[in-house]
Design an enzyme around this catalytic site. Structure first.
Site, PDB file in Angstrom:
ATOM      1  N   GLU A 114      28.289 -15.179  57.920  1.00 61.65           N
ATOM      2  CA  GLU A 114      28.568 -13.934  58.632  1.00 61.65           C
ATOM      3  C   GLU A 114      27.304 -13.255  59.188  1.00 61.65           C
ATOM      4  OE1 GLU A 114      32.551 -11.976  57.332  1.00 61.65           O
ATOM      5  OE2 GLU A 114      31.239 -12.040  55.578  1.00 61.65           O
ATOM      6  N   HIS A 133      26.049  -5.660  54.805  1.00 63.65           N
ATOM      7  CA  HIS A 133      27.462  -6.030  54.707  1.00 63.65           C
ATOM      8  C   HIS A 133      27.797  -6.245  53.247  1.00 63.65           C
ATOM      9  CE1 HIS A 133      31.316  -7.869  55.033  1.00 63.65           C
ATOM     10  NE2 HIS A 133      30.885  -9.059  54.661  1.00 63.65           N
ATOM     11  N   HIS A 135      31.183  -6.216  50.026  1.00 59.57           N
ATOM     12  CA  HIS A 135      32.601  -6.287  49.658  1.00 59.57           C
ATOM     13  C   HIS A 135      32.888  -5.267  48.563  1.00 59.57           C
ATOM     14  CE1 HIS A 135      31.864 -10.764  50.795  1.00 59.57           C
ATOM     15  NE2 HIS A 135      32.116 -10.038  51.880  1.00 59.57           N
ATOM     16  N   HIS A 203      38.453  -6.832  53.500  1.00 55.53           N
ATOM     17  CA  HIS A 203      37.195  -7.581  53.442  1.00 55.53           C
ATOM     18  C   HIS A 203      36.067  -6.758  52.832  1.00 55.53           C
ATOM     19  CE1 HIS A 203      34.329 -10.472  55.845  1.00 55.53           C
ATOM     20  NE2 HIS A 203      33.822 -10.119  54.676  1.00 55.53           N
TER      21      HIS A 203
END
Length: 274
Positions: A114, A133, A135, A203
């Site tokens: 990603e 990023h 989760h 996500h």
């Protein structure tokens, strides 16, 4: 760990992590690799590695997730760890990428699938110097329900007026939920807009900022806000969120004082390696 030993390790990490691509370096597809933007100060690489570990210690990252910074010498490049659990990242693991998501000189090391989250946000937002990023579990429900995330108190005022949600189905239908190509990364950047945080349905989230310390601060306090908002919902009754005017004023203060938190978190992580 003694200071001379630590300095020697940092010097070694720098030599490994910031070397320019050799002549003839190639991408995985066999085409010539992008040119390096040049070496990076060891302290910056160390901060990027520490940021990974700070976020892991706070539970914002676990075995997954990633942190990047824009290359200080070239806005068309960014720096991010090879594919590795954040708590294990050292300066030697940091790779340089172009905005197509191509590693300058991977030397056989795997990249995050990603990485296009980072590449496309940097393309779309010249003001952004760092991207995270994660989760984060407390955050995910706000991307999967109809309840928008809004600032509960002054510290996460950057969430005002509410946090947008990226719906991957609108872009690509049924997927594996990963932002694993430039098209999806571009759509995510569009959903982020001019904000600081975008939730990713089912996500996680992407967090951005004008500098690494503030971006780490925002990622941690987005999770804090998610927990507080969930608690308020459980109590029941109307919730009084910060207004845009209150948020704007609070943000000006946070911009001035957030380094207090960064220095604390950084010192805590450095103490663990002594």
């Amino acid at each position: 760990m003694k200071k001379p030993v630590l300095r020697a390790l940092i010097a070694g990490w720098f030599a490994l992590g910031s070397v320019a691509a050799p002549a003839g370096a190639q991408t995985a597809g066999g085409t010539p690799g992008p040119a390096s933007a040049g070496p990076v100060e060891p302290a910056l690489l160390e901060d990027l590695a520490i940021a990974n570990r700070v976020l892991a210690s706070h539970g914002v990252l676990d075995a997954f997730g990633h942190v990047s910074i824009r290359h200080p010498g070239n806005p068309e490049r960014f720096l991010m760890s090879r594919s590795l659990a954040p708590a294990l990242v050292t300066p030697a693991d940091i790779l340089e990428y172009d905005l197509g998501g191509n590693a300058v000189d991977a030397r056989g090391r795997a990249s995050f699938l990603e990485r296009f989250i980072h590449a496309e946000i940097y393309k779309a937002r010249p003001d952004v110097k760092a991207v995270i990023h994660s989760h984060s579990p407390p955050v995910i429900p706000f991307g999967t329900t109809q309840v928008p995330m809004q600032p509960m108190c002054h510290i996460p005022a950057f969430l005002s007026p509410k946090v947008p949600v990226f719906e991957i189905r609108k872009v690509a239908g049924m997927t594996d939920m990963l932002v694993s190509n430039a098209e999806l990364g571009k759509a995510l950047a569009e959903a982020l807009g001019t904000g600081s945080v975008v939730l990713m349905r089912g996500h996680g989230m992407a967090v951005v900022g004008p500098a690494l310390p503030l971006t780490v601060f925002r990622a941690i306090y987005t999770e804090v806000n998610a927990r507080l908002q969930t608690q308020a919902i459980e109590i029941g009754g109307p919730i009084t969120f910060l207004t845009p005017e209150e948020s704007e004023k609070a943000n000006k203060v946070i911009d001035q004082v957030h380094l207090r938190a960064w220095e604390l978190w950084k010192r805590e992580e450095m103490a663990k390696s002594k």
